[in-house]
Design a protein around this motif. Sequence first.
Motif, PDB file in Angstrom:
ATOM      1  N   CYS A 120      26.672  51.333  45.277  1.00  0.00           N
ATOM      2  CA  CYS A 120      27.133  51.475  46.665  1.00  0.00           C
ATOM      3  C   CYS A 120      26.415  52.606  47.391  1.00  0.00           C
ATOM      4  N   ARG A 121      25.858  53.554  46.633  1.00  0.00           N
ATOM      5  CA  ARG A 121      25.094  54.684  47.168  1.00  0.00           C
ATOM      6  C   ARG A 121      25.885  55.491  48.208  1.00  0.00           C
ATOM      7  N   PRO A 122      27.030  56.031  47.802  1.00  0.00           N
ATOM      8  CA  PRO A 122      27.785  56.910  48.705  1.00  0.00           C
ATOM      9  C   PRO A 122      27.144  58.289  48.744  1.00  0.00           C
TER      10      PRO A 122
ATOM     11  N   GLY B 180      37.070  46.409  44.986  1.00  0.00           N
ATOM     12  CA  GLY B 180      37.021  45.450  46.082  1.00  0.00           C
ATOM     13  C   GLY B 180      36.474  46.067  47.357  1.00  0.00           C
ATOM     14  N   PHE B 181      36.881  47.312  47.645  1.00  0.00           N
ATOM     15  CA  PHE B 181      36.388  47.983  48.854  1.00  0.00           C
ATOM     16  C   PHE B 181      34.880  48.219  48.751  1.00  0.00           C
ATOM     17  N   LEU B 182      34.411  48.643  47.582  1.00  0.00           N
ATOM     18  CA  LEU B 182      32.976  48.905  47.405  1.00  0.00           C
ATOM     19  C   LEU B 182      32.158  47.633  47.568  1.00  0.00           C
ATOM     20  N   HIS B 183      32.675  46.517  47.096  1.00  0.00           N
ATOM     21  CA  HIS B 183      31.960  45.255  47.257  1.00  0.00           C
ATOM     22  C   HIS B 183      31.845  44.880  48.726  1.00  0.00           C
ATOM     23  N   ARG B 184      32.898  45.125  49.476  1.00  0.00           N
ATOM     24  CA  ARG B 184      32.843  44.840  50.916  1.00  0.00           C
ATOM     25  C   ARG B 184      31.893  45.782  51.633  1.00  0.00           C
TER      26      ARG B 184
ATOM     27  N   ALA C 189      43.301  45.976  53.783  1.00  0.00           N
ATOM     28  CA  ALA C 189      43.562  46.140  55.215  1.00  0.00           C
ATOM     29  C   ALA C 189      42.791  47.306  55.828  1.00  0.00           C
ATOM     30  N   ILE C 190      42.051  48.036  55.018  1.00  0.00           N
ATOM     31  CA  ILE C 190      41.325  49.203  55.517  1.00  0.00           C
ATOM     32  C   ILE C 190      39.980  48.759  56.085  1.00  0.00           C
TER      33      ILE C 190
ATOM     34  N   GLU D  86      22.539  52.122  54.960  1.00  0.00           N
ATOM     35  CA  GLU D  86      21.968  52.053  56.302  1.00  0.00           C
ATOM     36  C   GLU D  86      22.610  50.953  57.134  1.00  0.00           C
ATOM     37  N   GLN D  87      23.195  49.972  56.471  1.00  0.00           N
ATOM     38  CA  GLN D  87      23.829  48.863  57.185  1.00  0.00           C
ATOM     39  C   GLN D  87      25.326  49.064  57.374  1.00  0.00           C
ATOM     40  N   ARG D  88      25.844  50.188  56.879  1.00  0.00           N
ATOM     41  CA  ARG D  88      27.266  50.488  57.064  1.00  0.00           C
ATOM     42  C   ARG D  88      27.437  51.352  58.299  1.00  0.00           C
ATOM     43  N   PRO D  89      28.386  51.025  59.169  1.00  0.00           N
ATOM     44  CA  PRO D  89      28.616  51.867  60.349  1.00  0.00           C
ATOM     45  C   PRO D  89      29.409  53.125  60.019  1.00  0.00           C
TER      46      PRO D  89
END
Length: 352
Positions: A199-201, A161-165, A135-136, A171-174
């Motif tokens: 995921c490259r955090p 699961g969150f990392l996969h999403r 839900a996040i 660059e494509q993450r807001p």
Amino acid sequence: MLHDILNSRKPEQSAASVISLGQVWVDIMMGVGELPQPGGFAVADSVTPSVGGSFRVLQAAARSGSPAKHAGIVGTGLWSSVIRDEFEANGIQHIGGDRLDKDSGFRLVLNDGSHKTFIATYGAEAQGDERTFDAIEPEAGDVVHISGNTLMDHSAAGIEGFLHRAGANPEQRPYTIVLNPTNSLHLVSDHLIEDTVLCRPTWSCNRQEANTLAERLGIPPTDDAELTIGGGFDDAMTTLCDALGTTLRAPLVLRAGARGAWVRVPGSEVIHLEGFPVKSTHTRSAGSCHTGVMCAMLAHGWSLFDAVRIANASASIAIHNNKAGVPDCPPVEDAIALIKQHEGDTDTSAQA
């Protein structure tokens, strides 16, 4: 830029939220002269209860002006009530799941003055699954904090699961992901380590955590024999930051207490951002304060380098203002004032 910090000129961006997927529990630190032998007895000369885990990160973010939200699980019971009371007192919103059938856990920390020994009992915070964070949905500009402790139990499936999403292209993450690893990375599966790296955090870690991560990734660790404050230490930290950052292909912040932090972003050289030495006795690291302030500054729109610079100052003040040995994060205005004071002293020294 430093010029903007000194002139208190914030970026033109409203404060987005800092959301932590980490776990929160209660710490009970007991000061003992020495640890008892098996079957023995010891009397504690001090007892300090405090809420630990990702709480300190969120508290620092809230004190730095960002909405702070906890997305982990909180239970029902004595320890859970302590956690919820601290959330309310510090303006932290709990947006995660609730367990009605289990209390949150606690950690008994035995401190003999030289070492800390931990005894943990896991509770609701560690009882997640693959749906824990479904839900996040972070919004544009938000900063999502992930603690390494969440990678080692049932909640790891939810992190995966969150990392996969989130995908593999930052660059494509807001939003921005900030990940704190742990000294116990040897307990994390190879598969999950791979997922976090892909995921490259933005990574934030101390030297011990960085060495543990480097070992998991096949990077030679630093030689402790070479770590002398001054030349050898700085060179070793630069080398470690460069090697680890190159392998991760992601921003890396390597913290070193009073020495500040070494920062590397992809495609650039390692930059050392000086810390603010302070004389004080404390029994806890200010790493959570540093990470929380950095997350908040990123949510405000500051660059990573400026965010780390402000976090360095906040961590120094937190150590100086510790409560019963626990660093107490200051308002961000105090950190900026310290930076201004330090720069003024530097200019005066240069003119002398």
